[in-house]
Design an enzyme around this catalytic site. Sequence first.
Site, PDB file in Angstrom:
ATOM      1  N   ARG A   1      -0.001   0.099  -2.150  1.00 11.28           N
ATOM      2  CA  ARG A   1       0.896  -1.055  -2.271  1.00 11.28           C
ATOM      3  C   ARG A   1       2.234  -0.844  -1.605  1.00 11.28           C
ATOM      4  NH1 ARG A   1      -0.986  -0.877  -7.724  1.00 11.28           N
ATOM      5  NH2 ARG A   1      -3.006  -1.890  -7.677  1.00 11.28           N
ATOM      6  N   VAL A   2       2.666   0.415  -1.426  1.00  6.58           N
ATOM      7  CA  VAL A   2       3.986   0.601  -0.805  1.00  6.58           C
ATOM      8  C   VAL A   2       3.929   1.435   0.469  1.00  6.58           C
ATOM      9  CG1 VAL A   2       5.301   0.327  -2.928  1.00  6.58           C
ATOM     10  CG2 VAL A   2       4.509   2.575  -2.280  1.00  6.58           C
TER      11      VAL A   2
END
Length: 504
Positions: free
Chosen positions: A366-367
């Site tokens: 997600r990052v």
Amino acid sequence: MSSSRAEALFAPLERLLEGASHPLEVRESGRVSYVGNGIVRVEGLPRVASEELVQLSGDSLGLAFTLEESETCLVLLDDAASIVTGTPAMRTGRVLDVPVGHALLGRVVDAVGRPLDGGRSLEALGRRPVEGPAPPIISRAPVTVPLHTGVKAVDALVPIGRGQRELLLGDRSTGKTALALSTILNQAHSGVVCVYCAVGQRDSAVAGVIEELRATGALAYTVVVVARSEDPAGCQFVAPYAATSIGEFFMREGRDVLVVYDDLTCHARAYRELCLLLRRPPGRDAFPGDIFYIHSRLLERATHLSREEGGGSLSALPIVVTEAEDITAYLPTNLISITDGQIVLSSTLFQRGLLPAVDVTRSVSRVGGDAQLPAYRAVTGDLRLVYAQYQELEAFSRFDTRLSPQTRKALEHGRRVREVLRQDDRELLDVSSQIAVLLAATTGLFDELPLERVADGERRIRAVLRARCEKLCHRIEAGAPLDDVMRADLLASARAALGEQDVS
Ligand SMILES: Nc1ncnc2c1ncn2[C@@H]1O[C@H](COP(=O)(O)OP(=O)(O)OP(=O)(O)O)[C@@H](O)[C@H]1O
Ligand SMILES: [Mg+2]
């Protein structure tokens, strides 16, 4: 008694006490009333604090876990052989802490920081509490620097950033430890300090990891924390927190740290065992109700600190075991919701020899995408799409042998891309090699090669890149975006390597 007489009596006593070389200390002590498997109950410690260390016979230590009106339940951190009913128990006024410092690099220690490698004592080192608060939001910075694993499938499709928490899940024997170990080995020149925390693993597996770290020289920048499966459940429970504290010391010095927790399934089982022994009410799958909290309070300590806080980072790679590839079971879903993404290792892919067995469709970061090098991002933009389309086509093509030429071409292309993503667990690649090879694959340079010659072609591309494009590699690694000239240079060397065109 008159006050003057009392004074005359007490004055010499007070003088005696003032002159004593050892000041007197008041200690609260109680007695063991029940000894269980890895836990004891103690009576007579009315003021003991939660998580306080209690000294039992000899050097044995217990951790105050449940405080009741007349009793305290302790979790043992040592063998209980010498503890019987009536054994004295003494408050220490301390919480559990571990030695921290540079001297720990290259060492193998247990959950409370005692050496297991027969090396020098760590008594003289500074200490840090095992449990600590997670850094507040205001001290955190976004994840911007990539943490390269050296594994193409991960760096390209589920990139990890420094300060990120990425869950590794898969069935038994699907290469989870191998992937985590590759990530540690790939930090040889990155300056990242690694902590490998083994909880409840087979002794032979842990010995194998330590041997590999030693043989490759990676132990020099790694600390190994081991809680074996036959250690008391209390040790297995505290080991990941201890490993995090050891990592936090380096993070607070402004270093980047990677902590591997292998694995949190065993950790949760140890906690379940303790809670059932302590008669706490069981919940789903007999796990206690606060199982989510014990993992979130562990993983929330991973972060990228802001510049004012020193700019260090602690990345977490927790491992969890699934059954029958079910990532929706209780523990995996808890951990998926706590972490910033997951790498799913599939036993089906493993059995087909497609290693590393990363299931691209179910893995996500997600990052990490924001932290990926710009040149890398330019190359992998379409890769995930091509790969997902190929998987669909492959499943579809099993039913129909009469495929259109376009479908056949797309299938052949996808097959080669998948072949390029295959990698041996000890063959780690630097970023520019990965970019060159993946660029060649997505552009279709491998499409004319027979499938079994793809690996050889890939090796040739890497050799040519090393020989001819040193400057270009440095620019890519320094974060330069991939412009048209660089792209053309990389493709020209790849073509030359594959023998399609001579660029001399
Ligand atoms: N990319 C790879 N290339 C070649 N062999 C691999 C690769 N990944 C894993 N293996 C092999 O697969 C076997 C199982 O790997 P590993 O022990 O890492 O699995 P695991 O998921 O950690 O297992 P467990 O659940 O028992 O801990 C090992 O023998 C390892 O060498
Ligand atoms: Mg393993």
